[in-house]
Design an enzyme around this catalytic site. Sequence first.
Site, mmCIF file in Angstrom:
data_model
loop_
_atom_site.group_PDB
_atom_site.id
_atom_site.type_symbol
_atom_site.label_atom_id
_atom_site.label_comp_id
_atom_site.label_asym_id
_atom_site.label_seq_id
_atom_site.Cartn_x
_atom_site.Cartn_y
_atom_site.Cartn_z
ATOM 1 N N CYS A 8 -103.393 22.311 -21.789
ATOM 2 C CA CYS A 8 -103.923 23.336 -22.084
ATOM 3 C C CYS A 8 -103.126 24.643 -21.775
ATOM 4 C CB CYS A 8 -105.227 23.531 -21.253
ATOM 5 S SG CYS A 8 -106.259 22.237 -21.287
ATOM 6 N N GLY A 34 -103.049 24.636 -27.127
ATOM 7 C CA GLY A 34 -104.232 24.201 -27.228
ATOM 8 C C GLY A 34 -104.833 24.875 -28.361
ATOM 9 N N ASN A 117 -105.366 23.487 -16.230
ATOM 10 C CA ASN A 117 -104.379 22.953 -17.060
ATOM 11 C C ASN A 117 -103.856 21.735 -16.079
ATOM 12 O OD1 ASN A 117 -100.888 23.749 -18.077
ATOM 13 N ND2 ASN A 117 -102.147 22.116 -18.860
ATOM 14 N N GLY A 118 -103.971 20.560 -16.840
ATOM 15 C CA GLY A 118 -103.384 19.290 -16.141
ATOM 16 C C GLY A 118 -104.487 18.148 -15.984
ATOM 17 N N CYS A 263 -92.898 19.125 -14.748
ATOM 18 C CA CYS A 263 -92.790 18.137 -16.139
ATOM 19 C C CYS A 263 -91.627 18.648 -16.960
ATOM 20 C CB CYS A 263 -94.181 18.558 -16.774
ATOM 21 S SG CYS A 263 -94.161 17.720 -18.507
ATOM 22 N N TYR A 269 -90.383 19.872 -25.337
ATOM 23 C CA TYR A 269 -91.441 20.182 -26.408
ATOM 24 C C TYR A 269 -92.334 21.095 -26.270
ATOM 25 C CZ TYR A 269 -95.527 19.397 -29.238
ATOM 26 O OH TYR A 269 -96.492 19.605 -30.092
ATOM 27 N N SER A 317 -90.985 23.108 -32.845
ATOM 28 C CA SER A 317 -90.373 22.911 -31.724
ATOM 29 C C SER A 317 -88.974 22.430 -31.394
ATOM 30 C CB SER A 317 -91.378 21.476 -31.279
ATOM 31 O OG SER A 317 -91.385 20.666 -32.080
ATOM 32 N N ASP A 385 -87.383 16.829 -31.391
ATOM 33 C CA ASP A 385 -87.341 17.092 -29.775
ATOM 34 C C ASP A 385 -87.881 15.676 -29.182
ATOM 35 O OD1 ASP A 385 -90.400 17.550 -29.552
ATOM 36 O OD2 ASP A 385 -89.805 19.039 -31.052
ATOM 37 N N CYS A 421 -98.583 9.758 -20.039
ATOM 38 C CA CYS A 421 -98.517 10.764 -19.017
ATOM 39 C C CYS A 421 -99.877 10.714 -18.242
ATOM 40 C CB CYS A 421 -98.267 12.208 -19.773
ATOM 41 S SG CYS A 421 -98.256 13.274 -18.435
ATOM 42 N N CYS A 477 -90.566 15.731 -13.143
ATOM 43 C CA CYS A 477 -91.252 14.568 -13.488
ATOM 44 C C CYS A 477 -90.716 14.168 -14.695
ATOM 45 C CB CYS A 477 -92.791 14.737 -13.541
ATOM 46 S SG CYS A 477 -93.664 13.042 -14.088
ATOM 47 N N CYS A 480 -92.698 10.098 -18.434
ATOM 48 C CA CYS A 480 -92.723 9.547 -19.736
ATOM 49 C C CYS A 480 -91.473 8.756 -20.295
ATOM 50 C CB CYS A 480 -93.125 10.597 -20.706
ATOM 51 S SG CYS A 480 -92.058 12.093 -20.532
HETATM 52 P P1 AMP Z 1 -95.073 11.267 -33.487
HETATM 53 O O1 AMP Z 1 -95.305 11.656 -35.075
HETATM 54 O O2 AMP Z 1 -96.224 10.903 -32.884
HETATM 55 O O3 AMP Z 1 -93.774 10.671 -33.044
HETATM 56 O O4 AMP Z 1 -94.666 12.698 -32.674
HETATM 57 C C1 AMP Z 1 -93.658 13.328 -32.478
HETATM 58 C C2 AMP Z 1 -93.676 14.654 -33.054
HETATM 59 O O5 AMP Z 1 -94.939 15.395 -32.374
HETATM 60 C C3 AMP Z 1 -92.302 15.243 -32.781
HETATM 61 O O6 AMP Z 1 -92.143 16.216 -33.895
HETATM 62 C C4 AMP Z 1 -92.801 16.393 -31.507
HETATM 63 O O7 AMP Z 1 -92.402 17.639 -32.060
HETATM 64 C C5 AMP Z 1 -94.238 16.340 -31.556
HETATM 65 N N1 AMP Z 1 -94.755 16.097 -30.388
HETATM 66 C C6 AMP Z 1 -94.245 15.374 -29.134
HETATM 67 N N2 AMP Z 1 -94.849 15.318 -28.145
HETATM 68 C C7 AMP Z 1 -96.325 15.700 -28.567
HETATM 69 C C8 AMP Z 1 -97.638 15.862 -27.728
HETATM 70 N N3 AMP Z 1 -97.757 15.408 -26.721
HETATM 71 N N4 AMP Z 1 -98.554 16.408 -28.820
HETATM 72 C C9 AMP Z 1 -98.264 17.022 -30.178
HETATM 73 N N5 AMP Z 1 -97.290 16.820 -30.377
HETATM 74 C C10 AMP Z 1 -96.217 16.252 -30.029
#
Ligand code: AMP
Length: 500
Positions: A8, A34, A117-118, A263, A269, A317, A385, A421, A477, A480
């Site tokens: 959040c 969020g 947040n957390g 973190c 990201y 991102s 990322d 996480c 940390c 992940c």
């Molecule tokens: P995925 O499609 O599940 O592999 O998600 C990876 C994509 O989602 C990447 O383009 C990241 O920029 C973004 N991403 C990475 N971590 C998160 C997260 N915790 N929540 C939402 N998007 C994420």
Amino acid sequence: MRRIKEYCGIFGIYNADNAARHIYLGLHALQHRGQESAGIVTSTFDEHRRRWVMPAHRGPGLVLDVFQDATLFETKLLGRAGIGHNRYSTSGASDNPANIQPFVVHYRDGNLALAHNGNLSNARELRRSFSQRGTLFQTTSDSELILHLIAQSPRRRQIDQILDALTQVEGAFSLVILTDDSLIAVRDPNGFRPLALGRLGEPEQEGGPAYCVASETCAFDLVGAEYVRDIEPGEVLVINQQGCETGRFERYHLAQNHGVSPCIFEYVYFSRPDSRVFGEMVDKVRRKIGKQLAHDAPVPKVPDDEKQPIVISVPDSSNTAALGYVTECQKLGYRCRFEIGLIRNHYVGRTFISPGQNRRETKVRSKFNTVAGVLKDRIVVMVDDSIVRGTTAKFLVRMVREAGAKEVHFRVTSPPVISPCYYGMDFPSHEELFANQFDGNIEAMRQWLGVDSLAYLSVEGLMKAVRAANEREQNYCNACFTARYPVPVEMGVTKEENEW
Ligand code: AMP
């Protein structure tokens, strides 16, 4: 009911005319943290009832949607102090309006509101013990536990009750707590999530300036506040009228049992590049991460008579890291240039929000589009990322190929995500993580994604880059990526077992 993951953005302000308007702007700047719900609670003296009250307005959706009615700021959310919260969660609990923060309660010592947040890593244990004592819960959120701990504390002074509560919770908690006469900013001893202090106005002005706290400093820019400093790991800062007038605040420190470990994924990201997080600009850190990847896995070398490869980022991102990557590749003598090959539709929301795989895939498709003229017949190096479930990468690769790319190479500016996480970042279970589905076998992952080459940044490379960009913080940390958790967690607890 499902337990929700608090992932959040939080904002709090004290001693400001029209506090709620500032919070609204702050939350708007923190919208990326969020998008499922938003809420504001203020503190104001009700002349009619002769007591302090905490009006609240909360709802599902974006800040703009929840606060459409501008009269709220003149008629309801009155007062010179308040807190706000943006929530992002993935599970069914998001449908439960009771889970929308900030939470407000009235107990023997007045009103109390809280935004968190957390993720508390000992939430299950605490909840079990409260339930055995007959405590009735209004939400399925771990944040509610903190309020119960405060209300049930035997201590006399309110701040001691709060400190008493904070010593019993573990894990990740950046908090803003609103009481009838103060705003309290808290960061857990490990400092998992960011929290910064800002000032609005001049120290000499009558009544003192306003002070605000926010998850990220980009919120200060929108309200016109200046960054003062980070709330330190383990710090409990009490902002009240006397403090605003003198510039000296009461501060407490929570015991440091497991070191300091902000973190690293905030840098990879989550945070915005225009924010200062953990004392350093995210833009700077992210560029450095991209540069490191250029050393570890540069673009492919092509003969001089071949058109140079183009590097595209997965917006938004990975934009900054991709820029760092491409400039460093060029510096290292690789022919390549940065191009915008993917266009993002900003109105779709984050891919992770959709529960169930099919909807997630549809969302990826509706979120990105390709620029065929840029990609056609080119060697394309895509920079993202992170790969979490693999959905985004898989579909984007297919789209880039459909747009006519000759070769597609995938570069990830973080290591494979291998472990969930427990401190507030929203990842799926161990089994659902892309890298685990292939036992970390890069060649198998490459084939499944359908790319010509696949490379991740190593854990060592990531740590080196982040430490070089931010010399102040050296320990992070990175559970992940390594499964090494700095604060003990109930390992192996599945999503289902985590439901309550
Ligand atoms: P995925 O499609 O599940 O592999 O998600 C990876 C994509 O989602 C990447 O383009 C990241 O920029 C973004 N991403 C990475 N971590 C998160 C997260 N915790 N929540 C939402 N998007 C994420």
